[in-house]
Design a protein around this motif. Structure first.
Motif, short mmCIF file in Angstrom:
data_model
loop_
_atom_site.label_atom_id
_atom_site.label_comp_id
_atom_site.label_asym_id
_atom_site.label_seq_id
_atom_site.Cartn_x
_atom_site.Cartn_y
_atom_site.Cartn_z
N ASP A 179 2.28 2.73 -28.40
CA ASP A 179 3.60 2.26 -29.82
C ASP A 179 4.82 1.99 -29.22
O ASP A 179 5.69 1.33 -30.71
N VAL A 184 4.60 -3.09 -26.31
CA VAL A 184 4.64 -4.15 -27.19
C VAL A 184 5.30 -5.10 -26.42
O VAL A 184 4.30 -5.71 -26.64
N ASN A 188 3.12 -8.48 -25.75
CA ASN A 188 3.43 -9.89 -27.01
C ASN A 188 4.06 -10.52 -25.43
O ASN A 188 4.00 -12.16 -25.76
N ARG A 238 -2.91 -0.53 -25.52
CA ARG A 238 -2.29 -1.43 -25.97
C ARG A 238 -3.30 -2.65 -26.97
O ARG A 238 -4.12 -2.73 -28.80
#
Length: 564
Positions: A179, A184, A188, A238
């Motif tokens: 996390d 992340v 993305n 993830r």
């Protein structure tokens, strides 16, 4: 630049009248949203953007650049913030001595560029370009910058020393790491970049010493980044978390899906994991935005005669329509376009799919769940009790599904499905090979559409050329048109191609073809009978695209070689 007044310049050159200028200025003054005069004149239809750029080019003595010339260096992208570039409607290009060269559609923003000069200590040297091209080039340049930064950050964080920590860390420590911001941001950024580059798939492939990330763009895989091997486990975990997959299971393949807000779009993704020698390989299919990515039937690219045939087929009250072709040939796009065409308020459309790729509000969609006993055949039998008008079966794979689909058609339903064959005439014998009786196939199937995807020549770097004799081997027409290819530019990632279009062939079943199916005739005989009824095969449709300068001989040969 300070002395030039756009309105006066266009008035003096006769592009606009005094009345048009006064009207535009009055609208500009009264509008709450501040709008540049040039944009306002274009939106009112008084002048074209090309005319404004041509006159500015003459006045300022600077050239108008094409899309392929708007390539920014990493040095200059790092120097100019993205917000500043957007505010000034420009894309920075390169630095030479103390000059910063930029492309803009509004070089008359004197004070804006003067402020930028003071901030960076360099003199602004403007080129001209279309507003649309500037926006695309800036998006690509700053997306590449952000991705480069995120990849570097992640590679530094997950150095080789991290591999030793992973073996001894607790579950909570692992989740904290997954996390963490770098992981992340990396996920993305990969997804954002893939969507921006119009990729259809993302491949994350673990190797012995690194992790390779590749995008499939216009049918071909392109390497976009290499990651530290230590990142792999965190990256995959993830992706599993956002896809609701089991993060503890690494020994068996898993499938899932997730959604992500990117700008104004909600993009859907389908994920598949596969255990390999060096860890789990992940492939992510980009399904797009359900709200805007449905292609209207007339926009699929069918030739006019094929569109008329297909339109007649899908508006039949009953019968089986088959869409055939290899994996990745665009069958799903075609079948969703057809469903969108027939899904009217008074029509009950039900589908059974594996998986549901695009969620459509106008349909009832059923997802296959083999573990729970929901297969294509069982799902189709259940749908028959739901008072359907139109049924879509994701794929006919076995005798049971083929027979059930045929029975649904015979009892008054329109059934659309896909099947894997090389061409349209072969589909009938494929159903018979599965175990369906010839009379069942002959009485239920009303038409077959086969398709392939061919790449389109990039219009920004298109050039005429003389093909070699080897390239012309498959051109069986004595009349030779002009042949074109793309030489490669920044807009097409230097491939020479941008976008794809489907090439179709459609067999309409008539009395003669039904007799041949009953006789279990060869696909060649069915093709000959179809040609008597106006059938045009994929080869000649691909040749038409070459004649029109839309695709290349190389792409046409791929279609022919596949069929041969």
């Amino acid at each position: 630049m300070k002395k030039i007044r756009l309105g006066e310049m266009l008035l003096d050159t006769g592009y606009i009248t005094q009345q048009q200028l006064e009207q535009a200025l009055a609208i500009q003054k009264s509008s709450e949203k501040k709008q540049m005069l040039g944009e306002l004149l274009i939106s009112l239809g008084y002048v074209k953007e090309e005319e404004i750029l041509a006159e500015l080019s003459r006045q300022l003595k600077v050239p108008v650049l094409g899309m392929e010339q708007l390539s920014a260096t990493a040095e200059v992208v790092a120097l100019i913030p993205r917000e500043t570039a957007a505010k000034l409607s420009m894309v920075p290009l390169y630095i030479e001595e103390n000059n910063l060269y930029v492309a803009t559609d509004n070089p008359l923003n004197y004070y804006g560029f003067q402020d930028l000069e003071e901030q960076i200590g360099k003199q602004i040297m403007p080129y001209l370009a279309k507003k649309e091209h500037i926006a695309i080039a800036a998006e690509q340049a700053y997306a590449n910058k952000e991705l480069f930064h995120v990849v570097n950050e992640a590679n530094q964080l997950y150095g080789r020393e991290y591999q030793e920590k992973e073996a001894s860390e607790s579950y909570q420590q692992m989740m904290d790491r997954i996390d963490s911001s770098p992981v992340v941001k990396l996920v993305n950024s990969i997804l954002t970049q893939a969507v921006a580059m119009q990729a259809s798939d993302i491949h994350i492939e673990p190797k012995q010493n690194n992790v390779l990330v590749r995008f499939r763009i216009d049918g071909d895989l392109m390497e976009v980044m290499v990651l530290n091997a230590a990142i792999h486990m965190s990256l995959v975990t993830r992706l599993k978390i956002i896809s609701s997959l089991d993060i503890a299971e690494k020994r068996v393949p898993q499938d899932g899906r997730f959604h992500m807000e990117l700008g104004t779009k909600e993009i859907s993704f389908r994920i598949s994991t596969l255990p390999s020698v060096y860890g789990e390989k992940v492939v992510i299919r980009i399904l797009g935005d359900n709200r805007v990515d449905l292609i209207p039937l007339p926009m699929l690219g069918m030739r006019e005669s094929d569109y008329e045939k297909f339109s007649r087929l899908i508006h039949n009250p009953n019968g089986v329509i088959l869409i055939t072709g290899p994996t990745g040939s665009g069958k799903t796009t075609t079948i969703y376009s057809a469903l969108n065409e027939v899904a009217k308020p008074g029509v009950n459309v039900v589908t059974v799919e594996d998986p549901v790729e695009k969620v459509m509000d106008s349909l009832t969609q059923v997802h296959i769940n083999v573990k729970a006993g929901v297969t294509f055949a069982s799902g189709l039998r259940a749908i028959m009790r739901q008072d359907p008008d139109v049924i879509m079966v994701g794929e006919i794979r076995d005798r049971e599904t083929a027979v059930t689909a045929a029975q649904a058609a015979i009892t008054g339903h329109l059934v659309l499905s896909t099947i894997h064959t090389n061409d349209a005439p072969s589909a009938f014998m494929r159903l018979i090979d599965m175990g369906a009786e010839p009379y069942v196939v002959a009485s239920s199937v009303i038409g077959v559409a086969a398709q392939r995807l061919v790449k389109l020549i990039c219009q920004d770097c298109k050039e005429e050329y003389a093909p070699s004799d080897d390239e012309l081997r498959y051109w069986d027409d004595n009349i030779r048109p002009k042949f074109y290819r793309g030489k490669g530019c920044s807009k097409c990632n230097h491939t020479g191609y941008k976008g794809r279009i489907a090439v179709y062939e459609i067999v309409m079943v008539n009395h003669r073809i039904r007799s041949l199916i009953m006789e279990q005739a060869s696909s060649q005989k069915i093709k000959e009978a179809a040609m008597e009824n106006g059938f045009t095969d994929m080869k000649h449709n691909a040749m038409d695209l070459v004649r029109e300068g839309k695709t290349t001989l190389e792409e046409m040969r791929k279609v022919i070689n596949f069929l041969d």
